[in-house]
Design a protein around this motif. Structure first.
Motif, PDB file in Angstrom:
ATOM      1  N   GLY A   1       0.828  -1.192   0.000  1.00 32.83           N
ATOM      2  CA  GLY A   1       0.000   0.000   0.000  1.00 32.83           C
ATOM      3  C   GLY A   1       0.867   1.249   0.000  1.00 32.83           C
ATOM      4  O   GLY A   1       2.076   1.181   0.251  1.00 32.83           O
ATOM      5  N   VAL A   2       0.233   2.350  -0.328  1.00 35.49           N
ATOM      6  CA  VAL A   2       0.976   3.600  -0.431  1.00 35.49           C
ATOM      7  C   VAL A   2       0.205   4.679   0.325  1.00 35.49           C
ATOM      8  O   VAL A   2      -1.017   4.740   0.241  1.00 35.49           O
ATOM      9  N   VAL A   3       0.923   5.449   1.096  1.00 35.84           N
ATOM     10  CA  VAL A   3       0.302   6.582   1.787  1.00 35.84           C
ATOM     11  C   VAL A   3       0.811   7.853   1.103  1.00 35.84           C
ATOM     12  O   VAL A   3       1.998   8.161   1.150  1.00 35.84           O
ATOM     13  N   LEU A   4      -0.112   8.528   0.426  1.00 27.72           N
ATOM     14  CA  LEU A   4       0.267   9.737  -0.295  1.00 27.72           C
ATOM     15  C   LEU A   4      -0.080  10.951   0.538  1.00 27.72           C
ATOM     16  O   LEU A   4      -1.208  11.106   0.986  1.00 27.72           O
ATOM     17  N   ILE A   5       0.896  11.777   0.744  1.00 22.05           N
ATOM     18  CA  ILE A   5       0.695  12.930   1.602  1.00 22.05           C
ATOM     19  C   ILE A   5       0.929  14.188   0.791  1.00 22.05           C
ATOM     20  O   ILE A   5       1.944  14.297   0.086  1.00 22.05           O
ATOM     21  N   THR A   6      -0.010  15.091   0.868  1.00 18.81           N
ATOM     22  CA  THR A   6       0.169  16.363   0.190  1.00 18.81           C
ATOM     23  C   THR A   6       0.190  17.445   1.257  1.00 18.81           C
ATOM     24  O   THR A   6      -0.672  17.478   2.131  1.00 18.81           O
ATOM     25  N   THR A   7       1.190  18.271   1.186  1.00 20.94           N
ATOM     26  CA  THR A   7       1.280  19.317   2.209  1.00 20.94           C
ATOM     27  C   THR A   7       0.524  20.559   1.743  1.00 20.94           C
ATOM     28  O   THR A   7       0.137  20.688   0.584  1.00 20.94           O
ATOM     29  N   LYS A   8       0.362  21.468   2.681  1.00 21.14           N
ATOM     30  CA  LYS A   8      -0.504  22.616   2.432  1.00 21.14           C
ATOM     31  C   LYS A   8       0.125  23.620   1.482  1.00 21.14           C
ATOM     32  O   LYS A   8       1.338  23.789   1.456  1.00 21.14           O
ATOM     33  N   LYS A   9      -0.765  24.295   0.791  1.00 15.28           N
ATOM     34  CA  LYS A   9      -0.346  25.416  -0.045  1.00 15.28           C
ATOM     35  C   LYS A   9      -1.125  26.637   0.406  1.00 15.28           C
ATOM     36  O   LYS A   9      -2.169  26.510   1.038  1.00 15.28           O
ATOM     37  N   GLY A  10      -0.615  27.780   0.058  1.00 13.51           N
ATOM     38  CA  GLY A  10      -1.402  28.980   0.303  1.00 13.51           C
ATOM     39  C   GLY A  10      -2.551  29.013  -0.678  1.00 13.51           C
ATOM     40  O   GLY A  10      -2.494  28.390  -1.740  1.00 13.51           O
ATOM     41  N   SER A  11      -3.629  29.699  -0.321  1.00 17.26           N
ATOM     42  CA  SER A  11      -4.717  29.796  -1.282  1.00 17.26           C
ATOM     43  C   SER A  11      -4.871  31.245  -1.703  1.00 17.26           C
ATOM     44  O   SER A  11      -4.456  32.178  -1.002  1.00 17.26           O
ATOM     45  N   VAL A  12      -5.473  31.372  -2.836  1.00 14.41           N
ATOM     46  CA  VAL A  12      -5.655  32.702  -3.388  1.00 14.41           C
ATOM     47  C   VAL A  12      -6.576  33.474  -2.459  1.00 14.41           C
ATOM     48  O   VAL A  12      -7.569  32.958  -1.967  1.00 14.41           O
ATOM     49  N   GLY A  13      -6.235  34.634  -2.206  1.00  8.65           N
ATOM     50  CA  GLY A  13      -7.103  35.437  -1.360  1.00  8.65           C
ATOM     51  C   GLY A  13      -6.304  36.087  -0.267  1.00  8.65           C
ATOM     52  O   GLY A  13      -5.077  36.207  -0.336  1.00  8.65           O
ATOM     53  N   LYS A  14      -7.047  36.443   0.731  1.00  9.41           N
ATOM     54  CA  LYS A  14      -6.431  37.176   1.819  1.00  9.41           C
ATOM     55  C   LYS A  14      -5.366  36.332   2.520  1.00  9.41           C
ATOM     56  O   LYS A  14      -5.522  35.129   2.668  1.00  9.41           O
TER      57      LYS A  14
END
Lengths: 508, 1054
Positions: B237-250
């Motif tokens: 099995g594979v555990v895929l982790i995506t880290t946070k990004k900033g989002s458009v906006g304030k």
């Protein structure tokens, strides 16, 4: 219409792709040393021969081996796993009631590991071209013979490996003890031919192989089931004599002047030593001084795992009351290393507790009372000249060379200022019993007791070791082991559990 | 661009007639304002964009104009002005546009186009902050994912199993991939630097630095169609982790702080108090030697000296568990700032954690930093870079040594004599034990670790619509040093006059991915999402070990190895390098949004195998049928979603150490020889049996799944059934000792896993600001050893001797207690069954004995002792041959659970929120090795036992049928008695989190491991002492207690 330049677009990924493809050759693994290359170079070949000796000094082969061999001799008692008569070691191995136990399994595993190292050297060394390689092979043959001899005497029928295992060849059925002895003889003879001194000082000379052969022939002489059909007992005694005398006549060995000194650092690699393990604190290859140093005799940790049966001590003292060997062999009165208080065990004190009821075996104890470390340096002598002389005495007696036999005894006892006890003068049988005891007085605990006690068969073992102990007048069921008398149990150890459970070809 | 539009609009407005100005605010459904939204007047050139606060102002041509308001990710709205001058506009998210996207290997797909078994793990920010590593938080949150630990202490090793045991190798850990970077360190630790005596080093967590706080999403890929794209590393099995990004906006600023206490769970061993221990010892001594060892007077215990006098001072009595295990504090704080615009975004975070353990000298401190950003360089070229740095300092003293009698810290706490007195020295025994305080005051196990993970990804849109090229280069550097020090008050330190071991691990890995992607919808019917590429993966692991003993002074503990006068392990380095060259491709094709086909292929070449076996091919195919799109389903009007998935794939495993195909000679710091000057000769020796034929372990898996949603998606769930067979199992099998080696690496046998897993989530109430949702997951898995590749031999199963291939696993201890393999691997059966002696109570006086005779009272002077005494375990002589030997062993338990499950509850009422998570395991047995001594009144003077073992011990006047006589021992026993097999089922209330949202501040309280419902008598039923050893399973050997945590936290969103 705009023309798309596909070549330009794909150029970069294509190039990277090509780089990836060409780098595929890096998938080959390279290890630093491989079996074949090690034995092509004199330096690495010699290092591999030393690797075999290192295997012999592993905790499994050495510390646990000494515990098992002595434990199964009927002469010792232990506080390992509890200062009580009923601890598992006393209840089983030390009472000659062997069970599956961790120590004997470790010893088995340790010696087979040595054998596999020997097999690698024998398999890959080319002989007949260079004395260095011949010597590497010679030591491998010698240590294979020695290891099998250690195993066969304790276990009887055992698996016989003369090649390295491979992933498709891992299981081996038991070979008969007779076949094991044939292999030992053949290996020891090879060793005697090939060994030279190119490994340097501290490693045995070829005469160690002759001494081994003499021991093998002595063992065969009194075990007719192991005879090669064409040979008689006296022929075996003669062969034993021939090998033993080679060692003596080589002129390389003599008795070290001070008996007690043999078990100290200053007695290392003396003229008496024929085969000795090089142990050193720096190499961290000995915990003998931890395992076998009596309680509080030194500052550092001490287990005092081997005590001698009180009656064995009493017998020695009654035979040779002034024997200086007593002081070198046993310890029963000393000052604690930490606070100087007296510690007394039998015979310096009455038998009022388990631990106080038997003298300690002193030979492997760390003699430096301020020693605080776990490892120590005192060597372990496997074969020494005094043993050879006693062997020659025993053999000569069997070959009716009475005067020669007495000469050897006188030589051994002369070193400690004694003369032969009266039993030596009572004829062949009386001499025999006396020399069998002499091994004990001279060599107690050094590794041959278990074998010497059994070498002359069950009845001899029963009448000369077991019953005298069980029936001795000072026997106390509270503090003394009752040795088992069942022939089916006492002559050999069970093949270790770790072997039975992994080997498809061995069921028990 | 916005400025340009604005300028145009301003320009145009100057030339308009009947001008009218409209203004207002554009915001989203949550009330957040939207800067940069475009407002256009239809059929004119009038336009405007919102400012940073979402305000706009537009001049229109007439009062009945229509405004078109748009912003990326939101449904475009057209609004009639109808004479108004202020119009506030709320934009709704465009569900079509923003349909949930799921991260899969080397890309993303729409959730609706997913054809494999993928679980998304959802975790709130506040909960994430309670965990140090990502593996721990997977517990109970996804069906078919089982998490176990080797200890409850901070920094301890964690094992994650997805869909059962795929392999009999030690490490069945899934592959972790963070933002496309493969992390292969699960289960990895520094090498032990040579133990002292019968000791062993407990593994620590290999995933430190994978900080859960910065995680945006976790996807667990479970079936072969999802994991085959990872080829040779996908089998677990594979555990895929995506880290946070900033989002458009304030710009968003977050600050958090939490703090709390840790304490021992309620589970503990009830051992004898000091007074009771003295009574116990007196009974033993009087029976055997006719005299007592202690004098007890008015609750005081006085040692009796060997000359019979009573010591003048009373001894100190202890409750070691109470004295050693403490309540400790922990805290955790950090901050993040993020933001972005249409050209890119950034996310910066940092955090600090300080966690103390259950014993005083145990502590975990870490700091971490992450910076993620992405930026459009040109319209077609985008860069995405992610970096994280992590540093930690761990004192792992709570765990101490793993193996050994009283040489482990836990064993010492449990079984050390609860009486100390200066007068007792004369009872010093062969083990030279010290008190458990030695482990607190005189032992350190410090690890310092740093990890850097970074990647840069360039994505270039090629001039064919939907086609892009992506180059990703990334690396992962982990550096760890572990120093273990034993002072003179520990067994090990006493042995060596102080001992220090130093072990280092440095791993460096890098990847280069070259990927070409194609993602396009054609004719609104055909959607293609494809990727193909070449990757290069290189990993070097360098290790160092070094140990010294015999200290001049132990005052500096771990700081100065030079004070150790003896190099017991001279500095020794090791390295293992692995290279993997891979070619991969995946195509996901969706037709009419109804039928989805995914096919992948990966070809891996790995340096570990010899040339002929080096390359492996890993294909997969899967299909999904979105039934909900079919008119006949639509007509029923019940389902909001209904998708049937079926997939097949082949995946592999090469998780063995390098160089196993070669016969390696090496020198070894623990294998030295002396010389005549008492120096060192360095020898070489053969370390392993080469197996040039080693090849891939391959797993084939079929998966059938159904996703569904009812009642306006208030009830959602999925059910998956799978079957997988792993062939050519890579095993390091125990071999006959006579070979000279202990084991060999082979491909041997087949293992099958079949299972069903389900998850269900329901919003059970959602009205008047109260929303209650409840969810759960459950997974049933059966592992069967299909084929062992061995010749049959006789084994007792269900009362019958059968000729079946089988073998035994690894032994537990090197000592005389538990020196046997607890597990057996039998063809046709489940894996790792417990194998040993069945018992039938206790021998009573005059019970017939095997081989004849009657049981009689113990008598040490008996010349002909029987096999068993009255009061001994009545081991069943299964074959009736009159002896109890190995042939009497049979199956006595099963460590494999029937099912594992997780339950979660979420309640939100206005600003109040409650989240509860429970997880459990049902139907597994645990072999509690601690009972081999703790539950038997062995009578030895230096070992404490449980109250029941002493009070209920078999005595002639009070015969027990459960507890053996005083003096009975399992020391030297050749097989495991069934008496130590216990039901390991449990249900644990693992997390409760109650929060309140004050405007921008969230205040919460949380508890972890509040209750554990179990019949297990040990500390923790969830513990597996030998985490990464496939041949020793379900054993609790000196297992640590589990910690309960309470904390309070604050979370500011500014």
């Amino acid at each position: 219409m705009k023309t798309i330049n596909y070549i330009k677009i794909f150029k970069t990924p294509f190039l990277v792709f090509l780089i990836m493809l060409t780098s595929a050759c890096e998938l080959e693994e390279v290890a630093p040393f491989l079996d074949k290359t090690v034995y092509e170079n004199p330096q690495t070949a010699q290092a591999s021969a030393k690797g075999i000796y290192a295997g012999l000094t592993s905790y499994n082969a050495k510390e646990r081996g000494i515990f098992v061999i002595n434990g199964f001799s009927g002469l010792f008692i232990t506080g390992k796993n509890g200062q009580r008569i009923s601890n598992p070691n006393n209840a089983n191995l030390f009472s000659l009631n062997p069970n599956y136990d961790a120590d004997s399994e470790a010893m088995w595993s340790g010696y087979y590991s040595v054998i596999s190292r020997c097999n690698g050297a024998i398999q890959y060394t080319t002989i007949g071209q260079d004395p260095i390689f011949d010597n590497v092979a010679g030591h491998a043959y010698f240590l294979r013979a020695y290891s099998y001899f250690q195993l066969v005497r304790l276990w009887g029928d055992i698996p016989l490996w003369t090649e390295l295992p491979s992933s498709t060849n891992l299981h081996k059925a038991k070979s008969s003890a007779k076949d094991i002895y044939s292999q030992i003889i053949s290996d020891a003879n090879e060793a005697a031919n090939l060994m030279n001194n190119t490994l340097g000082e501290g490693y045995p000379m070829m005469f160690a192989a002759n001494m081994l052969l003499a021991k093998v022939y002595m063992t065969l002489a009194t075990n007719s089931s192991l005879h090669d059909g064409s040979k008689s007992e006296s022929e075996y005694w003669q062969m034993a004599y021939d090998e033993a005398i080679k060692v003596k006549n080589s002129g390389n060995y003599s008795l070290h002047s001070n008996y007690q000194d043999l078990f100290t650092l200053s007695g290392e690699n003396s003229s008496e030593s024929i085969f000795e393990y090089q142990l050193s604190e720096q190499a961290s290859n000995s915990q003998l001084g931890r395992n076998y140093t009596p309680w509080k005799y030194k500052v550092g940790m001490h287990f005092g795992w081997l005590s001698v049966h009180a009656d064995v001590y009493d017998d020695h003292v009654s035979t040779y009351p002034t024997d200086p060997r007593i002081e070198g062999t046993y310890l029963h009165y000393y000052q604690r290393a930490d606070n100087g208080a007296d510690v007394k065990v039998y015979p310096s004190t009455g038998r009022n507790s388990f631990r106080a009821s038997h003298p300690y075996l002193f030979k492997f104890a760390e003699k430096d009372k301020s020693h605080a470390a776990q490892y120590n340096s005192q060597n372990y002598i496997v074969y020494r000249y005094a043993d050879l002389l006693l062997m020659l005495a025993e053999i000569s007696n069997e070959l009716n060379k009475d005067a020669e036999a007495m000469g050897y005894i006188e030589e051994v006892l002369g070193r400690v200022g004694l003369t032969p006890q009266i039993a030596y003068y009572g004829g062949q049988s009386s001499f025999r019993d006396a020399v069998m005891k002499e091994y004990r007085y001279e060599l107690l605990g050094e590794g041959e007791d278990s074998h010497n006690n059994r070498r002359r068969g069950y009845t001899y073992f029963l009448n000369n070791i077991i019953l005298p102990h069980n029936n001795n007048p000072n026997f106390s069921s509270q503090y003394d082991l009752t040795l088992n008398t069942d022939e089916a149990r006492i002559m050999t150890l069970p093949v270790p559990l770790g072997e039975v459970s992994t080997n498809d070809l061995i069921d028990d | 661009m916005r400025v340009f539009i604005l300028l145009i609009s301003i320009f145009l407005s100057n030339y308009s007639y009947s001008q009218q100005t409209i203004s207002g605010v554009v915001s989203d459904e949550t009330g957040e304002t939207i800067p940069g939204a475009t407002i256009l007047e239809l059929n004119t050139n009038n336009g405007s964009v919102t400012d940073i606060n979402g305000n706009y102002s537009i001049t229109i041509s007439s009062s009945d104009a229509i405004l078109r308001v748009s912003f990326l990710g939101f449904a475009t709205q057209e609004i009639s002005v109808n004479g108004r001058s202020v119009i506030n506009i709320t934009l709704a998210q465009d569900l079509q546009e923003l349909e949930e996207v799921v991260v899969v290997g080397y890309g993303t797909v729409r959730k609706s186009d997913l054809t494999g078994a993928v679980s998304s793990v959802e975790i709130s920010e506040n909960e994430a902050r309670e965990f140090a590593t990502v593996d721990q938080l997977l517990q109970g949150r996804a069906a078919g994912v089982q998490v176990t630990q080797n200890a409850g202490s901070p920094g301890s090793g964690v094992s994650v199993r997805i869909r059962g045991t795929n392999s009999l190798r030690g490490n069945n850990e899934p592959l972790y991939v963070i933002d496309g970077i493969i992390i292969s360190s699960a289960g990895e630790d520094v090498n032990p630097a040579g133990g002292i005596g019968n000791s062993g080093q407990e593994v620590q967590n290999g995933l430190n630095g994978l900080n859960p706080r910065d995680i945006e999403s976790i996807e667990v890929l479970k079936d072969a169609s999802a994991t085959a794209i990872y080829g040779s590393r996908g089998a677990n099995g594979v555990v895929l982790i995506t880290t946070k990004k900033g989002s458009v906006g304030k710009r968003k600023i977050n600050l958090f702080l939490n703090s709390g206490v840790r304490m021992m769970e309620d589970q503990r061993y009830d051992v004898l108090s000091g007074v009771d221990f003295a009574r116990y010892q007196n009974e033993v001594q009087i029976t055997n030697y006719g005299r007592a060892r202690y004098h007890i007077d008015d609750g005081n215990v006085y040692p009796i000296l060997s000359d019979g006098t009573i010591a003048s001072n009373p001894a100190i009595l202890h409750d070691w568990q109470e004295e050693i295990y403490q309540i400790s504090e922990h805290y955790n704080f950090g901050a993040s700032v993020s933001g972005g615009d249409e050209d890119g975004s950034y996310y910066l975070s940092l955090g600090y954690t300080d966690q103390k353990g259950l014993v005083e000298n145990s502590r975990f401190q870490s700091g971490d930093l992450r910076y993620n950003f992405d930026k459009k360089i040109t319209d077609d070229l985008k860069v995405d870079a992610r970096f994280s740095a992590f540093y930690s300092n761990l004192d792992f003293a709570e765990s101490g040594d793993l193996i050994g009698a009283n040489q482990s810290s836990v064993r010492s706490i449990l079984s050390n004599v609860p009486i100390t007195s200066d007068d007792m020295e004369e009872y010093g025994n062969a083990l030279n034990t010290t008190t458990p305080l030695g482990w607190v005051e005189d032992f350190e196990d410090k690890s310092e670790e740093s990890r850097f993970i970074g990647s840069v990804t360039l994505t270039y849109n090629l001039p064919i619509k939907g086609l892009s090229y992506q180059l990703r280069a990334g690396g992962n550097m982990r550096s760890k040093e572990r120093r273990r020090f034993w002072g003179l008050n520990t067994f090990q330190g006493k042995a060596g006059n102080g001992a220090l071991q130093i072990s280092n691990l440095n791993t460096k890995s890098y990847i280069i991915n070259n990927l070409v992607r194609f993602n396009r919808t054609l004719n609104k019917k055909h959607r293609i999402n494809a990727v193909a590429g070449v990757t290069w993966d290189s990993r070097d692991a360098d290790t160092k070990i070094f140990a010294v003993q015999d200290f001049v002074t132990t005052a500096l503990t771990i700081q100065q190895p030079l004070l150790g006068q003896l190099n017991s392990t001279p500095l020794t380095t090791g390295s293992s390098d692995t290279r993997i060259l891979s070619y991969l491709a995946r195509a996901n094709y969706s037709f009419m949004n109804k039928y989805v086909l995914t096919s992948t292929l990966r070809v891996d070449g790995v340096s570990k195998f010899s040339e002929g076996n080096r390359y492996g091919y890993f294909p997969s195919f899967s299909l999904a049928w979105r039934l909900v799109q079919e008119s006949f389903i639509d007509k029923i009007n019940v389902f909001d979603d209904l998708k049937l998935r079926v997939g097949w794939g082949q995946i592999g495993n090469h998780g063995i150490r390098p160089y196993a195909t070669l016969s390696n000679y090496a020198s070894d710091a623990n294998n030295l020889y002396g010389n005549i000057t008492n120096g060192i000769d360095i020898p070489l020796y053969l370390q392993n049996i080469a197996n040039p034929d080693l090849k891939w372990e391959t797993t084939q898996q079929i998966n059938l799944g159904l996703d569904f949603a009812f009642f306006e998606s208030r009830l959602t769930g999925s059910v998956d059934a799978y079957s997988k067979i792993t062939k050519d199992l890579l095993q390091n099998v125990p071999i006959p000792l006579s070979s000279g080696f202990l084991n060999v690496q082979v491909n041997r046998g087949e293992i099958e896993n079949r299972g069903i897993e389900a998850n269900l989530n329901a919003i059970v109430f959602d009205k008047n600001n109260l929303r209650i949702s409840i969810g759960g997951n459950i997974a049933f898995n059966k592992t069967k050893l299909k084929n062992l590749g061995l010749t049959p031999s006789s084994i007792l199963i269900d009362g019958q001797y059968k000729d079946i291939p089988f073998y035994e696993g690894n032994i537990v201890s090197r000592g005389n207690i538990f020196k046997y393999a607890p597990n057996v691997f039998i063809e046709g059966e489940e894996t790792s069954l417990f194998y040993g002696f069945k018992t039938d109570g206790i021998y009573q006086v005059n019970d017939p004995l095997p081989g004849g005779g009657l049981a009689r009272m113990y008598d040490p002077s008996d010349d002909n002792p029987p096999l068993f005494w009255a009061g001994d375990y009545k081991i069943i002589d299964q074959n009736g041959d009159g002896v109890i030997d190995l042939r009497d062993r049979t199956i006595i338990g099963n460590p494999n659970p029937d099912f594992v499950y997780g339950i979660n509850l979420e309640v939100n009422y206005k600003q109040l929120s409650l989240r509860v998570l429970a997880n459990g395991v049902y139907g597994n047995d645990v072999a509690n090795g601690n009972l081999l001594q703790l539950a038997i009144a062995e009578g030895i003077p230096w070992s404490n036992i449980t109250n029941v073992a002493y009070n209920n011990a078999w005595r002639p006047e009070k015969p027990s049928n459960i507890y053996p006589r005083i003096g009975y021992t399992t020391n030297g026993m050749i097989a495991m008695p069934d008496r130590i097999i216990e039901d390991g089922s449990f249900l644990r209330l693992s997390t409760i989190n109650l929060g309140y949202q004050f405007d921008k501040v969230n205040l919460y309280v949380s508890a972890q491991n509040l209750f554990t419902f179990t019949a297990y008598s040990g500390y923790n039923p969830e513990v597996t002492s030998f985490l990464y050893d496939g041949l020793r399973n379900g054993v609790d050997w000196n297992g640590q207690p589990n910690a309960r945590k309470f904390l309070i936290g604050l979370n500011f969103n500014l």
